[in-house]
Design a protein around this motif. Structure first.
Motif, PDB file in Angstrom:
ATOM      1  N   ILE A 247       0.831  -1.201   0.000  1.00 16.00           N
ATOM      2  CA  ILE A 247       0.000   0.000   0.000  1.00 16.00           C
ATOM      3  C   ILE A 247       0.869   1.256   0.000  1.00 16.00           C
ATOM      4  N   SER A 248       1.927   1.223   0.787  1.00 20.27           N
ATOM      5  CA  SER A 248       2.826   2.376   0.859  1.00 20.27           C
ATOM      6  C   SER A 248       3.460   2.658  -0.494  1.00 20.27           C
ATOM      7  N   ALA A 249       3.864   1.599  -1.200  1.00 19.25           N
ATOM      8  CA  ALA A 249       4.469   1.774  -2.521  1.00 19.25           C
ATOM      9  C   ALA A 249       3.457   2.359  -3.505  1.00 19.25           C
ATOM     10  N   SER A 250       2.193   1.910  -3.419  1.00 20.60           N
ATOM     11  CA  SER A 250       1.164   2.420  -4.316  1.00 20.60           C
ATOM     12  C   SER A 250       0.848   3.897  -4.050  1.00 20.60           C
ATOM     13  N   MET A 251       1.156   4.355  -2.830  1.00 16.46           N
ATOM     14  CA  MET A 251       0.933   5.759  -2.463  1.00 16.46           C
ATOM     15  C   MET A 251       2.140   6.630  -2.771  1.00 16.46           C
ATOM     16  N   GLY A 252       3.171   6.008  -3.359  1.00 15.61           N
ATOM     17  CA  GLY A 252       4.360   6.763  -3.745  1.00 15.61           C
ATOM     18  C   GLY A 252       5.382   6.938  -2.637  1.00 15.61           C
ATOM     19  N   ILE A 253       5.223   6.223  -1.540  1.00 11.79           N
ATOM     20  CA  ILE A 253       6.189   6.309  -0.440  1.00 11.79           C
ATOM     21  C   ILE A 253       7.444   5.539  -0.819  1.00 11.79           C
ATOM     22  N   ASP A 254       8.592   6.146  -0.587  1.00 11.01           N
ATOM     23  CA  ASP A 254       9.871   5.538  -0.941  1.00 11.01           C
ATOM     24  C   ASP A 254      10.057   4.229  -0.169  1.00 11.01           C
ATOM     25  N   PRO A 255      10.349   3.117  -0.870  1.00  2.00           N
ATOM     26  CA  PRO A 255      10.540   1.825  -0.195  1.00  2.00           C
ATOM     27  C   PRO A 255      11.670   1.834   0.821  1.00  2.00           C
ATOM     28  N   SER A 256      12.604   2.786   0.672  1.00  4.92           N
ATOM     29  CA  SER A 256      13.737   2.851   1.597  1.00  4.92           C
ATOM     30  C   SER A 256      13.288   3.151   3.027  1.00  4.92           C
ATOM     31  N   VAL A 257      12.041   3.625   3.181  1.00  3.18           N
ATOM     32  CA  VAL A 257      11.500   3.880   4.518  1.00  3.18           C
ATOM     33  C   VAL A 257      11.521   2.604   5.359  1.00  3.18           C
ATOM     34  N   PHE A 258      11.328   1.466   4.689  1.00  5.18           N
ATOM     35  CA  PHE A 258      11.255   0.193   5.402  1.00  5.18           C
ATOM     36  C   PHE A 258      12.620  -0.505   5.506  1.00  5.18           C
ATOM     37  N   ALA A 259      13.653   0.122   4.934  1.00  4.75           N
ATOM     38  CA  ALA A 259      14.979  -0.499   4.941  1.00  4.75           C
ATOM     39  C   ALA A 259      15.473  -0.833   6.356  1.00  4.75           C
ATOM     40  N   PRO A 260      15.295   0.065   7.339  1.00  5.58           N
ATOM     41  CA  PRO A 260      15.740  -0.276   8.698  1.00  5.58           C
ATOM     42  C   PRO A 260      15.036  -1.503   9.273  1.00  5.58           C
ATOM     43  N   LEU A 261      13.737  -1.664   8.968  1.00  5.45           N
ATOM     44  CA  LEU A 261      13.009  -2.824   9.468  1.00  5.45           C
ATOM     45  C   LEU A 261      13.492  -4.103   8.804  1.00  5.45           C
ATOM     46  N   LYS A 262      13.800  -4.025   7.511  1.00  6.77           N
ATOM     47  CA  LYS A 262      14.331  -5.189   6.804  1.00  6.77           C
ATOM     48  C   LYS A 262      15.690  -5.582   7.382  1.00  6.77           C
ATOM     49  N   GLU A 263      16.515  -4.589   7.674  1.00  5.28           N
ATOM     50  CA  GLU A 263      17.834  -4.854   8.258  1.00  5.28           C
ATOM     51  C   GLU A 263      17.699  -5.420   9.664  1.00  5.28           C
ATOM     52  N   LEU A 264      16.722  -4.889  10.413  1.00  2.44           N
ATOM     53  CA  LEU A 264      16.481  -5.396  11.763  1.00  2.44           C
ATOM     54  C   LEU A 264      16.021  -6.848  11.717  1.00  2.44           C
ATOM     55  N   SER A 265      15.230  -7.199  10.716  1.00  2.00           N
ATOM     56  CA  SER A 265      14.796  -8.576  10.540  1.00  2.00           C
ATOM     57  C   SER A 265      15.999  -9.496  10.359  1.00  2.00           C
TER      58      SER A 265
END
Length: 340
Positions: free
Chosen positions: A270-288
């Motif tokens: 949903i965030s991607a469809s709203m134009g939000i930069d995917p890099s916003v979730f990069a810290p969560l992916k790294e934390l995973s």
């Protein structure tokens, strides 16, 4: 709060020991932090016996932190991107996953290998290596030693695949798209898929298989959802029939953390469809990724490396057969579909 104070010493131990493993994983992605963590944990376990208080935190890390890592993994999945690639890759993905699971079942029947080990190696080989094992282990209540053994088997063939598949693809005359599909479906772990695709791009000027192979790999990751749900329902049925070792409890057998994994994927999409930069979730992916390393470190601390080596023959053979069959089916399906 009182419970967290009790768990803190063991969690802190896993956290501190995980940092060098995480850094080594960055330097040697073909091996990956989780493998370094399991090895370090098993080595430390030979010289250090934790107190009961510290052991509580170690156990918590190997179970609950592992589930949290799987939930955060969802923030790396954009379902729209996966849907776009899925039309081409889905038949190959379904074929390779089915092949691995069938091979594991037959091998289990013939050799009497422990059930959980057969499940973990089969799922890890067919879906996404360590992440799939991490998601499946809590559902089937696998022992830490079984998880460590399965991860070790997957790692072995990850390294081999990342090293030889680019050359094999060239010898077979695969196209850039064909190799991306091959790497994405026949290499187990995401880091090894990345390594293989990057090597291919280096060998073929102008090729850009890395993104395609990664999306195919992430599409495979979605198979975690039906696999864990089916395993949970199977355990529930056994409990109801009285063939399980414990009484039936839906809350206990149902992998609720997978629902949060799905929710994380939906939020990302949903965030991607709203134009939000995917890099916003990069810290969560790294934390995973870091939480998986912590959990693998804890699993290593609970594993007897001597016993692991003595009982490792059958799991390695199973991993080898799954690896060969998945690669063969991936290439065969491409030929049938006219991609290769």
């Amino acid at each position: 709060m009182t419970k967290m104070k009790t768990l803190f010493p063991g969690i802190a131990l896993c956290l501190v020991l995980s940092i060098p493993c995480w850094l080594l994983g960055k330097q040697f992605p073909i091996i990956g932090g989780p493998v370094f963590a399991i090895i370090l944990g098993m080595v430390v376990a030979q010289f250090y016996v934790p107190s009961a208080a510290i052991q509580k935190g170690i156990t918590y890390t190997s179970k609950k932190i592992l589930q949290l890592a799987v939930i955060l993994l969802g923030f790396g999945l954009n379902l729209m991107e996966i849907a776009q690639v899925g039309a081409i890759s889905l038949p190959v993905i379904i074929s390779t996953i089915s092949t691995s699971l069938i091979v594991s079942f037959i091998f289990y029947k013939i050799t009497k290998i422990p059930t959980n080990t057969a499940v973990l190696v089969g799922v890890g080989s067919s879906i996404c290596g360590g992440s799939a094992i991490a998601a499946t282990a809590p559902v089937i209540e696998a022992k830490d030693e079984e998880v460590a053994q399965s991860i070790s088997v997957i790692f072995l063939f990850n390294v081999v695949a990342a090293l030889i598949f680019p050359t094999l693809g060239s010898l077979l005359g695969l196209s850039n798209e064909g190799f991306g599909l091959f790497a994405g479906t026949a290499v187990n772990d995401t880091s090894s898929v990345t390594a293989a695709a990057a090597a291919w791009d280096g060998m073929h000027a102008g090729a850009n298989t890395l993104d395609y192979a990664t999306i195919v790999k992430l599409t495979r990751t979605l198979a975690i959802i039906p696999i864990t749900l089916v395993l949970a329902l199977y355990r529930a049925k056994k409990a109801k029939d009285g063939t399980a070792t414990n009484t039936f409890s839906l809350k206990k057998v149902f992998p609720f953390f997978v629902l949060f994994f799905i929710l994380a994927s939906i939020i990302t999409t949903i965030s991607a469809s709203m134009g939000i930069d995917p890099s916003v979730f990069a810290p969560l992916k790294e934390l995973s990724k870091f939480f998986i390393i912590m959990a693998m470190l804890a699993i290593g601390l609970n594993t007897d490396i001597v016993h692991l080596i003595k009982t490792g023959g059958k799991p390695i053979l199973l991993g080898f057969i799954c690896w060969i069959m998945i690669a063969a089916v991936s290439l065969s399906m491409q030929h049938v579909l006219g991609i290769w």
